[in-house]
Design a protein around this motif. Structure first.
Motif, PDB file in Angstrom:
ATOM      1  N   GLN A   1       0.707  -1.270  -0.040  1.00  0.00           N
ATOM      2  CA  GLN A   1       0.052   0.043   0.129  1.00  0.00           C
ATOM      3  C   GLN A   1       0.832   1.164  -0.231  1.00  0.00           C
TER       4      GLN A   1
ATOM      5  N   TRP B   1     -12.406   1.814  -1.344  1.00  0.00           N
ATOM      6  CA  TRP B   1     -11.641   2.206  -0.052  1.00  0.00           C
ATOM      7  C   TRP B   1     -11.005   3.520  -0.031  1.00  0.00           C
TER       8      TRP B   1
ATOM      9  N   HIS C   1     -10.483  -5.398  -1.114  1.00  0.00           N
ATOM     10  CA  HIS C   1     -10.834  -4.157  -1.850  1.00  0.00           C
ATOM     11  C   HIS C   1     -10.619  -4.469  -3.363  1.00  0.00           C
TER      12      HIS C   1
ATOM     13  N   TYR D   1      -4.253   1.560  -4.662  1.00  0.00           N
ATOM     14  CA  TYR D   1      -4.425   0.009  -3.975  1.00  0.00           C
ATOM     15  C   TYR D   1      -5.749  -0.589  -4.651  1.00  0.00           C
TER      16      TYR D   1
ATOM     17  N   SER E   1      -7.784  -8.831  -2.537  1.00  0.00           N
ATOM     18  CA  SER E   1      -7.937  -8.318  -1.329  1.00  0.00           C
ATOM     19  C   SER E   1      -9.647  -8.094  -1.407  1.00  0.00           C
TER      20      SER E   1
ATOM     21  N   ASN F   1      -1.196  -3.490   8.185  1.00  0.00           N
ATOM     22  CA  ASN F   1      -2.424  -3.047   8.889  1.00  0.00           C
ATOM     23  C   ASN F   1      -2.210  -2.879  10.443  1.00  0.00           C
TER      24      ASN F   1
ATOM     25  N   GLY G   1      -9.334 -10.456   3.711  1.00  0.00           N
ATOM     26  CA  GLY G   1      -9.673  -9.251   4.453  1.00  0.00           C
ATOM     27  C   GLY G   1      -8.697  -8.647   5.469  1.00  0.00           C
TER      28      GLY G   1
END
Ligand code: BGC
Length: 267
Positions: free
Chosen positions: A96, A159, A154, A165, A152, A203, A196
């Motif tokens: 990211q 997001w 995402h 990303y 992902s 993260n 997730g």
């Protein structure tokens, strides 16, 4: 331990940490010879290779930047030189580089795209060329090769603050589908895995702090953060012949994050 991947050779990109590390470890413990790719951290990749070897398996660490075509050619050549063939490519390396869209620089956009999208294509293409060259060896696997694209949640959940990303992951999902269609006649399976929230460095700011962890759980109906092993076990199964009829499918390993949890008791 049962060794369903005996005699198979796997490359895992981004294998020195997080989800990639857990995947490389699980594949190695299940009998695959693993080439553990890293870009900037040799020590954990080399330590993992030693751990797999000590457990009776085969593994080697190798440096390659997935956004550099020559590195990817060298990566596949190394797998073949070291272990004689290639059966599994896990295109896992990802990053990211976050910013609000109004402030994002073109360098930030390109950085995520180069690793998360272009890098995955280069890995898939180089692996597929090797699979086509080898063809099917029924004593090893029913497929000539397997490609896993690490996606992902995402790839479907927008997001904010992460447009590069999310766009790269959404693009990678369509790449995976198109390659699955294009490579099926070569007996190559291509599958997507969409994690997730998984407890890794990417993260850490979210799970490391009690309040933000509590907020995170509001997004996860199953009420726990995922562990890298949750993803690794799925990948090991997907690349095994037990999943031989699965191609062009994405499995979400997300504790229900994609179930619109905001609608629970609402709407
Ligand atoms: C991101 C993580 C995030 C998770 C769920 C992943 O793709 O890399 O940072 O926690 O999605 O939002």
């Amino acid at each position: 331990m049962n060794k369903p991947l005996q005699n198979q050779v796997a490359i895992v990109t981004g294998g020195s940490s997080g989800i990639g590390y857990a995947i490389a470890r699980d594949l190695g413990m299940k009998g695959a010879a693993v080439l553990i790719d890293y870009r900037s951290e040799p020590e954990p990749a080399e330590a993992l290779a030693r751990e797999i070897i000590a457990a009776g398996g085969k593994a080697v660490a190798f440096r390659a930047d997935v956004s550099v075509p020559e590195d990817i050619t060298a990566l596949v050549e190394k797998a073949v030189a070291e272990f004689g063939r290639l059966d599994i490519m896990v295109a896992n390396a990802g990053l990211q580089n976050d910013a609000p869209a109004l402030e994002m620089t073109v360098e930030q956009w390109d950085h995520a795209m180069n690793v998360d999208l272009r890098g995955q294509f280069l890995c898939a293409q180089a692996a597929a060329r090797q699979f086509v060259k080898q063809g099917v060896n029924a004593d090893i696997s029913r497929a000539s090769g397997k490609i896993v694209s690490m996606l992902s949640v995402h790839d479907v959940i927008p997001w904010m603050g992460h447009v590069n990303y999310a766009a790269a992951k959404g693009g990678a999902k369509m790449m995976m589908l198109t390659l699955a269609q294009e490579f099926a006649a070569h007996k190559i399976r291509v599958v997507g895995v969409s994690p997730g929230a998984i407890r890794t460095d990417i993260n850490k700011n979210v799970w490391d702090n009690p309040q933000s962890y509590k907020d995170l759980l509001k997004l996860i109906p199953y009420q726990r953060i995922g562990e890298p092993e949750d993803v690794a076990k799925l990948v090991s199964w997907l690349v095994s012949d037990e999943a031989d009829y699965i191609t062009g499918t994405t499995i979400y390993v997300d504790g229900g994050m994609t179930l619109y949890p905001g609608f629970m008791g609402n709407g």
